[in-house]
Design a protein around this motif. Structure first.
Motif, PDB file in Angstrom:
ATOM      1  N   ALA A 169     122.520  67.597  -7.384  1.00 22.38           N
ATOM      2  CA  ALA A 169     121.637  66.455  -7.162  1.00 22.38           C
ATOM      3  C   ALA A 169     120.743  66.269  -8.373  1.00 22.38           C
ATOM      4  O   ALA A 169     120.372  67.236  -9.048  1.00 22.38           O
ATOM      5  CB  ALA A 169     120.793  66.651  -5.907  1.00 22.38           C
ATOM      6  N   VAL A 170     120.404  65.018  -8.641  1.00 19.14           N
ATOM      7  CA  VAL A 170     119.496  64.663  -9.735  1.00 19.14           C
ATOM      8  C   VAL A 170     118.151  64.308  -9.124  1.00 19.14           C
ATOM      9  O   VAL A 170     118.074  63.457  -8.225  1.00 19.14           O
ATOM     10  CB  VAL A 170     120.052  63.490 -10.559  1.00 19.14           C
ATOM     11  N   GLY A 171     117.084  64.962  -9.597  1.00 25.92           N
ATOM     12  CA  GLY A 171     115.750  64.703  -9.091  1.00 25.92           C
ATOM     13  C   GLY A 171     114.939  63.854 -10.050  1.00 25.92           C
ATOM     14  O   GLY A 171     114.912  64.125 -11.253  1.00 25.92           O
ATOM     15  N   VAL A 172     114.271  62.817  -9.524  1.00 27.07           N
ATOM     16  CA  VAL A 172     113.444  61.932 -10.348  1.00 27.07           C
ATOM     17  C   VAL A 172     112.139  61.648  -9.602  1.00 27.07           C
ATOM     18  O   VAL A 172     112.003  61.940  -8.412  1.00 27.07           O
ATOM     19  CB  VAL A 172     114.177  60.609 -10.660  1.00 27.07           C
ATOM     20  N   ASP A 173     111.166  61.059 -10.293  1.00 32.51           N
ATOM     21  CA  ASP A 173     109.891  60.701  -9.672  1.00 32.51           C
ATOM     22  C   ASP A 173     110.137  59.804  -8.466  1.00 32.51           C
ATOM     23  O   ASP A 173     110.954  58.871  -8.513  1.00 32.51           O
ATOM     24  CB  ASP A 173     109.001  59.971 -10.681  1.00 32.51           C
ATOM     25  N   SER A 174     109.416  60.074  -7.393  1.00 31.55           N
ATOM     26  CA  SER A 174     109.688  59.416  -6.111  1.00 31.55           C
ATOM     27  C   SER A 174     109.544  57.900  -6.164  1.00 31.55           C
ATOM     28  O   SER A 174     110.215  57.184  -5.425  1.00 31.55           O
ATOM     29  CB  SER A 174     108.770  59.988  -5.034  1.00 31.55           C
ATOM     30  N   LYS A 175     108.668  57.384  -7.045  1.00 30.52           N
ATOM     31  CA  LYS A 175     108.448  55.943  -7.107  1.00 30.52           C
ATOM     32  C   LYS A 175     109.241  55.267  -8.226  1.00 30.52           C
ATOM     33  O   LYS A 175     109.080  54.073  -8.477  1.00 30.52           O
ATOM     34  CB  LYS A 175     106.961  55.656  -7.276  1.00 30.52           C
ATOM     35  N   SER A 176     110.098  56.019  -8.892  1.00 29.65           N
ATOM     36  CA  SER A 176     110.869  55.454  -9.997  1.00 29.65           C
ATOM     37  C   SER A 176     112.115  54.737  -9.498  1.00 29.65           C
ATOM     38  O   SER A 176     112.586  54.959  -8.379  1.00 29.65           O
ATOM     39  CB  SER A 176     111.289  56.569 -10.962  1.00 29.65           C
ATOM     40  N   ASP A 177     112.631  53.834 -10.341  1.00 31.11           N
ATOM     41  CA  ASP A 177     113.918  53.199 -10.068  1.00 31.11           C
ATOM     42  C   ASP A 177     115.028  54.165 -10.476  1.00 31.11           C
ATOM     43  O   ASP A 177     114.890  54.921 -11.454  1.00 31.11           O
ATOM     44  CB  ASP A 177     114.055  51.897 -10.853  1.00 31.11           C
TER      45      ASP A 177
END
Length: 372
Positions: A169-177
């Motif tokens: 899985a790839v994790g990114v900032d929760s509010k990012s596109d």
């Protein structure tokens, strides 16, 4: 202490460094689609949720070693676009052994991230040892990125060269596109070969020969390197013939050196004829690299010279038989020296670069003639 135990202990110590992750992270799975968001393989939709390189049906038609190698993720990538300033990758490897004497832990079981900058080129993104290994789960993080634009950046994540992946899985900032990107619909370059093509032995996945070629030439590429297993068996050419390729590259000699000269000639001739009956795409036959330590290991160099001559003889027989759109690369076109190998059998980072430059020159030459 046995070497394998020592390596395992070192992996645990090294991978125990703290990682940097954003507390507000959303995790995105590339398998959450009817067609997986996995790039760098044929039969992608047929593969389902598997990270293997070949569908299960080939298990009955290829050798046991080829099949085992096909479960390793060499050449596979995950592409995505995001506005996030923090990226993490969480995954579980099929094996918990992370490296050997001639493979670093990162190239064996790590991931490698590249991002597309304003110049349109992919640039490497270092992890600066932001990794953590807890239980069977590896997390590698790329925090506080300098993002080129506010509209989102495209990224390419290279998967491990010598391990399989069970889940990622790839994790990114929760509010990012965030958006995964499917692999290109363009016809790929398909490379069949030995461990050198499979991905031994640069320091990290992005520096393997096929990954350099694909990234810098901007062509989709399918890595069908099978470590220690490139013997040109009939089933290989049936498999290759299923792919609608832009170009086929056959680079088996580093393994096929173990065959007799007659076997090299007969297998190469039969295989190329079979492939030509299934595809009109250009076919490139590559000799093995020159042996850099030939001064003190002339006996080893002679074996590869003999095998290269047999491969050249097969090429000449094929040309005489009227096989068209067929090309050949000599060993002296690969500009390697003594410092370009890790143990004399596999190229290191500079060796992979030399190999990739030779590939790029030859591929440009072939494709400039016009695709068939």
């Amino acid at each position: 202490m046995k070497i394998t135990s020592l390596l395992r202990l070192l992996a645990i110590v090294i991978l125990g460094f703290p990682t940097v992750t954003n507390a507000q992270t959303k995790w995105m799975n590339p398998m959450d689609s009817d067609e997986p968001y996995i790039c760098g393989r044929a039969w992608n939709k047929e593969m389902g949720k598997s990270f293997n390189r070949l569908p299960d049906r080939f298990k009955a038609t290829v050798s046991e070693k080829v099949w085992g190698n096909s479960t390793l993720t060499a050449g596979l990538t995950v592409r995505f676009a995001t506005t996030s300033r923090n990226i993490s990758v969480k995954y579980v490897c099929a094996s918990q052994n992370f490296g050997t004497l001639n493979l670093s832990g990162i190239v064996h079981s790590g991931v490698d991230l590249y991002g597309k900058a304003k110049d349109g080129k992919l640039h490497w993104i270092a992890n600066h040892m932001n990794w953590r290994h807890v239980g069977d789960t590896m997390t590698i993080s790329f925090p506080d990125l300098t993002v080129p634009t506010t509209r989102g950046t495209e990224y390419t994540l290279y998967l491990p060269n010598y391990n399989g992946v069970k889940w990622l899985a790839v994790g990114v900032d929760s509010k990012s596109d965030f958006q995964f990107i499917h692999q290109s619909k363009e016809r790929p370059i398909v490379v069949y070969g030995s461990s050198i093509i499979h991905g031994a032995s640069p320091s990290r996945p992005g520096m393997s020969i096929p990954n350099i070629v694909s990234r810098e030439m901007e062509y989709p590429l399918i890595n069908l390197g099978f470590s220690g297993s490139a013997y040109m068996e009939p089933g290989i050419f049936d498999m290759l013939g299923e792919i609608d390729a832009r170009l086929f590259v056959l680079d088996p000699i580093p393994n096929s050196v173990n065959l007799t000269e007659g076997e090299i000639i007969s297998r190469a001739v039969a295989g190329v004829k079979k492939l030509r009956s299934l595809s009109k795409a250009p076919i490139l036959l590559n000799e093995c690299h020159p042996i850099p330590d030939s001064i003190f290991r002339a006996n080893v160099a002679e074996r590869y010279t003999r095998a290269n001559k047999a491969f050249r003889q097969a090429y000449l027989q094929l040309k005489a038989a009227g096989i068209n759109n067929l090309y050949y690369m000599h060993s002296n076109e690969i500009n390697m020296n003594e410092d370009d190998m890790i143990e004399g059998t596999h190229p290191n980072d500079t060796g992979c670069r030399a190999y990739a430059e030779a590939y790029k020159r030859k591929i440009r030459e072939i494709l400039s003639k016009g695709e068939k």
